[in-house]
Motif scaffolding. Structure first.
Motif, mmCIF file in Angstrom:
data_model
loop_
_atom_site.group_PDB
_atom_site.id
_atom_site.type_symbol
_atom_site.label_atom_id
_atom_site.label_comp_id
_atom_site.label_asym_id
_atom_site.label_seq_id
_atom_site.Cartn_x
_atom_site.Cartn_y
_atom_site.Cartn_z
ATOM 1 N N THR A 23 0.648 -1.263 0.048
ATOM 2 C CA THR A 23 -0.006 -0.018 -0.075
ATOM 3 C C THR A 23 0.817 1.329 0.165
ATOM 4 N N ARG A 24 2.069 1.167 0.872
ATOM 5 C CA ARG A 24 2.780 2.317 0.950
ATOM 6 C C ARG A 24 3.442 2.589 -0.540
ATOM 7 N N GLY A 25 4.110 1.323 -1.033
ATOM 8 C CA GLY A 25 4.875 1.269 -2.121
ATOM 9 C C GLY A 25 3.832 1.968 -3.354
ATOM 10 N N GLN A 26 2.700 1.492 -3.294
ATOM 11 C CA GLN A 26 1.634 1.707 -4.403
ATOM 12 C C GLN A 26 1.259 3.395 -4.265
ATOM 13 N N LEU A 27 1.149 3.815 -2.939
ATOM 14 C CA LEU A 27 0.907 5.174 -2.572
ATOM 15 C C LEU A 27 2.006 5.962 -3.175
ATOM 16 N N GLY A 28 3.169 5.643 -3.162
ATOM 17 C CA GLY A 28 4.406 6.414 -3.558
ATOM 18 C C GLY A 28 4.295 6.407 -5.328
ATOM 19 N N LEU A 29 3.974 5.133 -5.819
ATOM 20 C CA LEU A 29 3.590 4.962 -7.447
ATOM 21 C C LEU A 29 2.487 6.152 -7.599
ATOM 22 N N ASP A 30 1.499 6.068 -6.961
ATOM 23 C CA ASP A 30 0.210 6.970 -7.129
ATOM 24 C C ASP A 30 0.591 8.280 -7.334
ATOM 25 N N MET A 31 1.590 8.681 -6.363
ATOM 26 C CA MET A 31 2.054 9.892 -6.008
ATOM 27 C C MET A 31 2.509 10.707 -7.444
ATOM 28 N N ARG A 32 3.353 9.612 -8.026
ATOM 29 C CA ARG A 32 3.874 10.212 -9.304
ATOM 30 C C ARG A 32 2.633 10.790 -10.528
ATOM 31 N N GLU A 33 1.814 9.918 -10.398
ATOM 32 C CA GLU A 33 0.703 10.044 -11.346
ATOM 33 C C GLU A 33 -0.142 11.555 -10.874
ATOM 34 N N ALA A 34 -0.263 11.601 -9.512
ATOM 35 C CA ALA A 34 -1.210 12.268 -8.883
ATOM 36 C C ALA A 34 -1.086 13.654 -9.197
ATOM 37 N N ILE A 35 0.345 14.200 -9.281
ATOM 38 C CA ILE A 35 0.604 15.551 -9.681
ATOM 39 C C ILE A 35 -0.006 15.975 -10.989
ATOM 40 N N ARG A 36 0.372 15.049 -11.762
ATOM 41 C CA ARG A 36 -0.154 15.150 -13.184
ATOM 42 C C ARG A 36 -1.748 15.420 -13.260
ATOM 43 N N ARG A 37 -2.372 14.136 -12.415
ATOM 44 C CA ARG A 37 -3.887 14.331 -12.817
ATOM 45 C C ARG A 37 -4.490 15.284 -11.853
ATOM 46 N N GLY A 38 -3.727 15.919 -11.133
ATOM 47 C CA GLY A 38 -4.510 17.121 -10.510
ATOM 48 C C GLY A 38 -5.029 16.614 -9.048
ATOM 49 N N GLU A 39 -4.420 15.539 -8.622
ATOM 50 C CA GLU A 39 -5.321 15.338 -7.361
ATOM 51 C C GLU A 39 -4.880 16.029 -6.160
ATOM 52 N N PHE A 40 -3.834 16.815 -6.220
ATOM 53 C CA PHE A 40 -3.313 17.538 -5.027
ATOM 54 C C PHE A 40 -3.899 18.885 -5.015
ATOM 55 N N ARG A 41 -4.376 19.365 -3.932
ATOM 56 C CA ARG A 41 -4.909 20.731 -4.117
ATOM 57 C C ARG A 41 -4.233 21.472 -2.772
ATOM 58 N N GLY A 91 6.710 20.196 -4.078
ATOM 59 C CA GLY A 91 6.891 21.437 -3.567
ATOM 60 C C GLY A 91 7.064 22.390 -4.572
ATOM 61 N N SER A 92 7.564 22.231 -5.645
ATOM 62 C CA SER A 92 7.549 23.055 -6.872
ATOM 63 C C SER A 92 6.220 23.785 -7.263
ATOM 64 N N TRP A 93 5.315 22.491 -7.363
ATOM 65 C CA TRP A 93 3.938 22.337 -7.650
ATOM 66 C C TRP A 93 3.353 23.685 -6.637
ATOM 67 N N ALA A 94 3.522 23.388 -5.373
ATOM 68 C CA ALA A 94 2.898 24.129 -4.419
ATOM 69 C C ALA A 94 3.264 25.477 -4.463
ATOM 70 N N LEU A 95 4.561 25.596 -4.738
ATOM 71 C CA LEU A 95 4.980 27.174 -4.759
ATOM 72 C C LEU A 95 4.268 27.851 -5.914
ATOM 73 N N HIS A 96 4.316 27.348 -7.172
ATOM 74 C CA HIS A 96 3.794 27.962 -8.189
ATOM 75 C C HIS A 96 2.103 28.193 -7.877
ATOM 76 N N GLU A 97 1.275 27.146 -7.291
ATOM 77 C CA GLU A 97 0.035 27.377 -7.169
ATOM 78 C C GLU A 97 -0.324 28.254 -6.296
ATOM 79 N N ALA A 98 0.427 28.201 -4.996
ATOM 80 C CA ALA A 98 0.340 29.347 -4.104
ATOM 81 C C ALA A 98 0.247 30.780 -4.424
ATOM 82 N N CYS A 99 1.527 30.910 -5.403
ATOM 83 C CA CYS A 99 1.911 32.309 -5.795
ATOM 84 C C CYS A 99 0.717 32.682 -6.822
ATOM 85 N N ARG A 100 0.465 31.892 -7.675
ATOM 86 C CA ARG A 100 -0.679 32.347 -8.737
ATOM 87 C C ARG A 100 -1.938 32.520 -7.692
#
Ligand code: C2E
Ligand code: MG
Ligand code: MG
Ligand code: MG
Length: 284
Positions: A23-41, A91-100
């Motif tokens: 599950t933990r490993g899967q979560l790590g894999l999921d995370m790679r895709e999740a940025i692209r899929r816009g799952e983080f807010r 973290g880079s995504w968060a910086l961009h998103e927050a500044c925007r």
């Protein structure tokens, strides 16, 4: 019997560990895709001037809406992102998103972004911050970076030099969660933080005279060093009253607002601005 029990223990224990690892490993894999899929807010929690009640800044806090597991708290995925190194793009995504997002706020309101130690020690951190500012057009003076003292513990010279350069551009640097960890006072001498955030454990216990004495002492140190003190985790009117009495200049916590989605955060800023009392008149 012992052998049977041992084998039995092994049998029931092993698949469980395997599942958790997967599950933990899967979560790590999921995370790679999740940025692209816009799952983080990002959600935004107001930080309020203890004197006027106006919003001075908002802290950006990450949320992960996982398609199968629902909302995952940062306490569960940030450490994993740090282990896998994915905290760097995240973290880079968060910086961009927050500044925007901050560009949609009144110009006196800053945005605070949490920065992980792994992220800040990587080459390219400074460039990522500058890119977020340049890409959004947000003036550097409207960005705050929140770091914990653990960030300063390893490889401290390089990190400090980078933070100094960013600070020279006007970016504010805040020491987060002060009072937890080692809380070595030497860090306060080594870097000119703009603000110190007192950890919410002290605010929770502020009715206790010992906790109040510590808060007062930190406020005194902050005043002498030119660093404002933020009280985080203010949940009750009584706690607000006490932290103000001890001299905290800014407050943040569920009493004012939970972290809010972007549109609600913006509405909160505008509503608070409309009802804020003039500086010096005190918070009603
Ligand atoms: P933090 O930076 O100390 O953020 C404050 C945490 O306290 C947030 O939890 C916030 O929701 C919570 N909080 C605020 N007011 C209250 C209150 O009155 N009562 C209580 N009980 N809690 C309150 P959250 O959002 O779960 O974030 C936890 C931690 O995860 C953050 O602690 C920060 O260390 C980390 N984090 C969150 N977003 C990011 C991010 O974008 N990047 C990095 N590197 N770390 C992040
Ligand atoms: Mg923080
Ligand atoms: Mg904190
Ligand atoms: Mg924290």
């Amino acid at each position: 019997e012992a052998k049977a029990a041992g084998r039995n223990t092994y049998r029931t224990f092993h698949p469980d560990v395997g599942a958790r690892t997967a599950t933990r490993g899967q979560l790590g894999l999921d995370m790679r895709e999740a940025i692209r899929r816009g799952e983080f807010r990002l959600v935004y929690q107001p930080v309020v001037d203890a004197g006027t009640g106006g919003v001075v800044s908002l802290e950006a806090l990450m949320r992960w809406h996982h398609p199968l597991q629902g909302e995952i708290a940062p306490g569960d995925f940030i450490p994993l992102a740090e282990e896998t190194g994915l905290i760097v793009p995240l973290g880079s995504w968060a910086l961009h998103e927050a500044c925007r997002e901050a560009l949609r706020w009144p110009p006196h309101v800053r945005v605070a972004v949490n920065v992980s130690g792994v992220q800040i020690r990587r080459d390219g951190f400074e460039v990522a911050v500058l890119a977020a500012l340049a890409g959004s057009g947000l003036p550097p003076s409207r960005l705050k970076l929140e770091v914990t003292e653990s960030v300063l513990m390893q490889d401290a010279d390089c990190v400090l030099a980078c933070l100094r350069r960013l600070r020279a551009l006007g970016v504010q640097v805040v020491l987060d969660d002060f009072g937890t960890g080692y809380s070595s006072l030497s860090y306060l001498r080594r870097f000119p933080f703009d603000k110190i955030k007192i950890d919410r454990a002290f605010i929770r216990d502020i009715a206790d005279p010992d906790a109040a004495a510590i808060v007062r002492a930190v406020v005194g140190i902050g005043e002498r060093l030119g660093m404002g003190i933020v009280a985080e985790g203010v949940e009750t009117a009584e706690q607000l009253d006490l932290v103000r009495r001890e001299g905290c200049t800014q407050v943040q916590g569920f009493l004012f607002s939970r972290p809010l989605p972007p549109d609600e955060a913006r509405a909160y800023i505008l509503a608070a601005q409309a009802r804020a009392v003039p500086r010096g008149a005190g918070l009603a």
